[in-house]
Design an enzyme around this catalytic site. Structure first.
Site, PDB file in Angstrom:
ATOM      1  N   ARG A 122     -16.006  42.326  50.847  1.00  0.00           N
ATOM      2  CA  ARG A 122     -16.593  42.360  52.066  1.00  0.00           C
ATOM      3  C   ARG A 122     -17.884  42.703  52.322  1.00  0.00           C
ATOM      4  NH1 ARG A 122     -13.467  40.194  56.646  1.00  0.00           N
ATOM      5  NH2 ARG A 122     -14.585  41.820  57.907  1.00  0.00           N
ATOM      6  N   HIS A 162     -14.722  33.442  53.693  1.00  0.00           N
ATOM      7  CA  HIS A 162     -13.833  34.529  54.514  1.00  0.00           C
ATOM      8  C   HIS A 162     -13.135  35.255  53.478  1.00  0.00           C
ATOM      9  CE1 HIS A 162     -10.105  36.078  56.144  1.00  0.00           C
ATOM     10  NE2 HIS A 162      -9.441  35.775  54.971  1.00  0.00           N
TER      11      HIS A 162
HETATM   12  P1  ADP Z   1     -14.311  37.875  59.308  1.00  0.00           P
HETATM   13  O1  ADP Z   1     -14.128  36.469  58.983  1.00  0.00           O
HETATM   14  O2  ADP Z   1     -15.438  38.514  59.053  1.00  0.00           O
HETATM   15  O3  ADP Z   1     -12.952  38.549  59.022  1.00  0.00           O
HETATM   16  P2  ADP Z   1     -13.295  37.601  62.354  1.00  0.00           P
HETATM   17  O4  ADP Z   1     -12.003  37.579  61.779  1.00  0.00           O
HETATM   18  O5  ADP Z   1     -13.971  38.517  63.407  1.00  0.00           O
HETATM   19  O6  ADP Z   1     -14.460  37.698  61.023  1.00  0.00           O
HETATM   20  O7  ADP Z   1     -13.428  36.060  62.754  1.00  0.00           O
HETATM   21  C1  ADP Z   1     -13.020  35.075  61.953  1.00  0.00           C
HETATM   22  C2  ADP Z   1     -14.074  33.976  61.830  1.00  0.00           C
HETATM   23  O8  ADP Z   1     -14.462  33.292  63.091  1.00  0.00           O
HETATM   24  C3  ADP Z   1     -15.496  34.162  61.518  1.00  0.00           C
HETATM   25  O9  ADP Z   1     -15.668  34.517  60.051  1.00  0.00           O
HETATM   26  C4  ADP Z   1     -16.355  33.277  62.198  1.00  0.00           C
HETATM   27  O10 ADP Z   1     -16.258  32.177  61.186  1.00  0.00           O
HETATM   28  C5  ADP Z   1     -15.729  32.749  63.278  1.00  0.00           C
HETATM   29  N1  ADP Z   1     -16.104  33.743  64.651  1.00  0.00           N
HETATM   30  C6  ADP Z   1     -16.155  35.066  64.689  1.00  0.00           C
HETATM   31  N2  ADP Z   1     -16.579  35.372  65.802  1.00  0.00           N
HETATM   32  C7  ADP Z   1     -17.022  34.235  66.162  1.00  0.00           C
HETATM   33  C8  ADP Z   1     -17.612  33.733  67.786  1.00  0.00           C
HETATM   34  N3  ADP Z   1     -17.902  34.954  68.517  1.00  0.00           N
HETATM   35  N4  ADP Z   1     -17.785  32.491  67.809  1.00  0.00           N
HETATM   36  C9  ADP Z   1     -17.547  31.649  67.003  1.00  0.00           C
HETATM   37  N5  ADP Z   1     -17.114  31.660  65.850  1.00  0.00           N
HETATM   38  C10 ADP Z   1     -16.711  33.252  65.581  1.00  0.00           C
END
Ligand code: ADP
Length: 193
Positions: A122, A162
């Site tokens: 991460r 991811h």
């Molecule tokens: P991560 O992938 O870092 O674990 P999250 O689980 O919060 O993050 O979100 C999943 C995925 O959704 C993100 O990697 C990103 O591609 C998308 N995402 C997150 N927040 C938003 C947002 N506000 N608007 C559009 N897409 C988002």
């Protein structure tokens, strides 16, 4: 469990594949003494992606809540893009965009093993939103996107990859994506001996 054997799951997203960053991303993990123990390129089905991301209200409301924070910070109106200010409604919509984004090109899935693999991966990836990611992280060096732009264009934030957030999530995701394949076991020079 031997702390050197902690495993995590990484998925190179469509923009990572299409920007030709597969090698660069793998290199960043390998150069930090993390070990690739499973690796495959594939075109996911909509169903596989739908099952990858959590479906519970809490997760979707968190996703929507983060979107609302960005809107507030930049003085934008969620009613304009979403017709709502409810975190769950926003989260559901973002989740749909996310599924469309994730099936738009082949992905590369991998299992990475090593000391504190979940947190290390991460850290190397950088925070979720590329415009907030520091230089030196994968997202900070190779992408620049924000919900303020993505949501107005009705799409998910493109952030190259991811990575599992917790060891428990990693276990679940490895099981989901590597059902029948074997995870390899080998010793890396300078790390395992
Ligand atoms: P991560 O992938 O870092 O674990 P999250 O689980 O919060 O993050 O979100 C999943 C995925 O959704 C993100 O990697 C990103 O591609 C998308 N995402 C997150 N927040 C938003 C947002 N506000 N608007 C559009 N897409 C988002």
């Amino acid at each position: 469990m031997n702390p050197k054997k902690e495993k995590t799951f990484v998925l190179i997203k469509p923009d990572g594949t299409r920007k030709g960053l597969i090698g660069e991303i793998i290199k960043r993990f390998e150069q930090r003494d993390l070990k690739i123990v499973a690796l495959e390129m594939f075109q996911p089905t909509k169903e596989e992606i739908d099952n990858h991301y959590p479906k519970d209200g809490k997760w979707m409301a968190r996703l929507g809540g983060k979107t609302l924070e960005t809107y507030k910070k930049y003085n934008l109106d969620p009613m304009k893009d979403f017709g709502s200010e409810d975190p769950l409604t926003l989260g559901k919509e973002v989740r749909k965009w996310l599924v469309d984004y994730m099936i738009s090109a082949p992905l590369v899935k991998m299992v990475i093993e090593g000391v504190h693999a979940v947190d290390m991966v991460r850290k190397i990836a950088g925070p979720t939103l590329p415009y907030q990611a520091d230089m030196g992280t994968i997202r900070g060096d190779f992408s620049n996107d924000s919900p303020a732009v993505a949501n107005a264009e009705k799409r998910a934030v493109a952030n190259l990859l991811h990575a599992s957030e917790t060891p428990e999530e990693a276990r679940h995701e490895i099981e989901h994506w590597f059902k029948n394949e074997s995870i390899q076991s080998y010793k890396r020079f300078g790390v395992d001996e």
